[in-house]
Design a protein around this motif. Sequence first.
Motif, mmCIF file in Angstrom:
data_model
loop_
_atom_site.group_PDB
_atom_site.id
_atom_site.type_symbol
_atom_site.label_atom_id
_atom_site.label_comp_id
_atom_site.label_asym_id
_atom_site.label_seq_id
_atom_site.Cartn_x
_atom_site.Cartn_y
_atom_site.Cartn_z
ATOM 1 N N GLY A 95 42.100 37.823 36.306
ATOM 2 C CA GLY A 95 42.359 36.921 37.417
ATOM 3 C C GLY A 95 41.611 37.380 38.652
ATOM 4 N N THR A 96 41.415 36.446 39.578
ATOM 5 C CA THR A 96 40.738 36.749 40.831
ATOM 6 C C THR A 96 41.663 36.386 41.979
ATOM 7 O OG1 THR A 96 38.615 36.234 39.794
ATOM 8 C CG2 THR A 96 38.662 36.327 42.197
ATOM 9 N N LYS A 97 41.971 37.374 42.801
ATOM 10 C CA LYS A 97 42.957 37.155 43.854
ATOM 11 C C LYS A 97 42.838 38.266 44.886
ATOM 12 C CE LYS A 97 46.891 35.829 42.193
ATOM 13 N NZ LYS A 97 47.105 34.419 42.568
ATOM 14 N N LYS A 98 43.044 37.928 46.160
ATOM 15 C CA LYS A 98 43.118 38.970 47.168
ATOM 16 C C LYS A 98 44.312 39.859 46.861
ATOM 17 C CE LYS A 98 41.050 36.353 50.990
ATOM 18 N NZ LYS A 98 41.281 35.792 52.349
ATOM 19 N N PHE A 99 44.109 41.172 46.907
ATOM 20 C CA PHE A 99 45.189 42.087 46.552
ATOM 21 C C PHE A 99 46.391 41.902 47.470
ATOM 22 C CE2 PHE A 99 47.243 46.321 46.297
ATOM 23 C CZ PHE A 99 47.463 46.350 44.919
ATOM 24 N N THR A 100 46.147 41.586 48.732
ATOM 25 C CA THR A 100 47.252 41.382 49.676
ATOM 26 C C THR A 100 48.054 40.130 49.369
ATOM 27 O OG1 THR A 100 45.694 40.268 51.168
ATOM 28 C CG2 THR A 100 46.145 42.612 51.579
ATOM 29 N N GLU A 101 47.465 39.214 48.609
ATOM 30 C CA GLU A 101 48.150 37.970 48.259
ATOM 31 C C GLU A 101 48.710 37.987 46.839
ATOM 32 O OE1 GLU A 101 45.375 34.833 48.995
ATOM 33 O OE2 GLU A 101 45.327 35.182 51.162
ATOM 34 N N MET A 104 53.939 41.084 43.028
ATOM 35 C CA MET A 104 54.255 42.225 42.176
ATOM 36 C C MET A 104 54.254 41.814 40.713
ATOM 37 S SD MET A 104 57.151 44.472 44.180
ATOM 38 C CE MET A 104 58.312 43.118 44.347
ATOM 39 N N GLN A 105 54.731 40.594 40.425
ATOM 40 C CA GLN A 105 54.759 40.097 39.046
ATOM 41 C C GLN A 105 53.344 39.969 38.484
ATOM 42 O OE1 GLN A 105 57.527 39.506 37.117
ATOM 43 N NE2 GLN A 105 56.042 39.249 35.454
ATOM 44 N N TYR A 106 52.434 39.475 39.303
ATOM 45 C CA TYR A 106 51.030 39.322 38.897
ATOM 46 C C TYR A 106 50.433 40.679 38.510
ATOM 47 C CZ TYR A 106 45.981 38.508 39.682
ATOM 48 O OH TYR A 106 44.608 38.456 39.564
ATOM 49 N N ILE A 107 50.636 41.668 39.369
ATOM 50 C CA ILE A 107 50.104 43.012 39.120
ATOM 51 C C ILE A 107 50.759 43.631 37.887
ATOM 52 C CG2 ILE A 107 49.947 45.359 40.048
ATOM 53 C CD1 ILE A 107 49.857 44.023 42.858
ATOM 54 N N ASP A 108 52.070 43.532 37.809
ATOM 55 C CA ASP A 108 52.801 44.152 36.705
ATOM 56 C C ASP A 108 52.429 43.529 35.359
ATOM 57 O OD1 ASP A 108 55.018 45.956 35.781
ATOM 58 O OD2 ASP A 108 55.867 44.045 35.133
ATOM 59 N N THR A 109 52.255 42.214 35.334
ATOM 60 C CA THR A 109 51.927 41.542 34.072
ATOM 61 C C THR A 109 50.576 41.990 33.541
ATOM 62 O OG1 THR A 109 53.240 39.597 34.685
ATOM 63 C CG2 THR A 109 51.613 39.306 32.942
ATOM 64 N N ILE A 110 49.580 42.104 34.429
ATOM 65 C CA ILE A 110 48.261 42.583 33.997
ATOM 66 C C ILE A 110 48.368 43.986 33.411
ATOM 67 C CG2 ILE A 110 45.972 43.300 34.795
ATOM 68 C CD1 ILE A 110 46.067 41.026 36.811
ATOM 69 N N MET A 111 49.090 44.866 34.100
ATOM 70 C CA MET A 111 49.220 46.239 33.632
ATOM 71 C C MET A 111 50.002 46.328 32.326
ATOM 72 S SD MET A 111 47.467 48.036 35.690
ATOM 73 C CE MET A 111 48.001 49.700 35.305
ATOM 74 N N ILE A 149 35.821 46.386 41.203
ATOM 75 C CA ILE A 149 35.401 45.083 41.743
ATOM 76 C C ILE A 149 36.464 44.589 42.714
ATOM 77 C CG2 ILE A 149 34.699 42.718 41.206
ATOM 78 C CD1 ILE A 149 34.179 43.626 38.312
ATOM 79 N N GLY A 150 36.055 44.302 43.930
ATOM 80 C CA GLY A 150 36.982 43.716 44.879
ATOM 81 C C GLY A 150 37.427 42.338 44.429
ATOM 82 N N TYR A 151 38.632 41.952 44.797
ATOM 83 C CA TYR A 151 39.250 40.673 44.446
ATOM 84 C C TYR A 151 39.681 40.612 42.983
ATOM 85 C CZ TYR A 151 37.335 39.446 48.963
ATOM 86 O OH TYR A 151 37.014 39.448 50.296
ATOM 87 N N LYS A 152 39.413 41.672 42.237
ATOM 88 C CA LYS A 152 39.992 41.819 40.901
ATOM 89 C C LYS A 152 40.845 43.084 40.854
ATOM 90 C CE LYS A 152 37.081 38.993 37.912
ATOM 91 N NZ LYS A 152 38.190 38.148 37.450
#
Length: 261
Positions: A95-101, A104-111, A149-152
């Motif tokens: 996914g491509t997204k600003k880290f500040t935006e 937590m669910q988005y980050i956790d799901t990828i991991m 890579i920024g934004y990823k």
Amino acid sequence: MFHKKEKYAVITGASQGLGSAFAKELAAQQLNLVLVSLPGQNLIAFAKFISNTYQVQVHHYETDLSVKENVLALCDWINQHFEVQVLINNAGLGGTKKFTEASMQYIDTIMQVNVVATSLLTHQLLPNLLQQKEAYILNVSSMAAFSPIGYKTVYPASKTFIHSFSRGLSEELKNTGVVVSVVNPGAMATNADVTSRIKKLGFIGRLTLLKPEKVAGRCIRQLFKKDRVIMVNHWSWLAMALLPIWIKLPLLTNNIKKEIV
């Protein structure tokens, strides 16, 4: 009906894209399959198609691999019913997204999918694989593993883990019958939306765009040749290997930024 005495290949993320291409490639070589994907992705219909087309045994299992308990339940089911000769850890999220935006669910799901599920599936199915005279593990990393890579942000880091994990495990198991390989494909035309987003990146996007069928074919050939690191786009690999970080990091980040502006 289950056939414990027969050998199977387990493929995660098997309903579309590279996963479905892996399924077709292995079925064409008359290997029975256990296909795993999220619910609601027409996996049952795809499993029937593969079975009817290639005349092999195909079983399916729908689950969300971002939940650890689901991963363990899947492993228990596989170990109870099948002798696993090939494990392909293909399921992954980006996914491509600003880290500040990012939530937590988005980050956790990828991991959970990219790192935890791959590690646990490998760990829990390895005793099964070690029982075979010859067995194979293929982990799907990415060219993104070779540069932040920024934004990823999270995605390249997770794929760096997959590459390192695979190389380390390969060395650990080199005196056994289990071969561990890792593939680092570039961007793939898995569907119209993904293809459109990649082409928006201009020359770099077009240069790295691959067809899943081509990637799957090369991966399986090289896997059975016991190639520990599989490259499918040598232009991308050469660029990642030769460009210093101070050049490729802003270059990649500026191109990826186009996906969100």
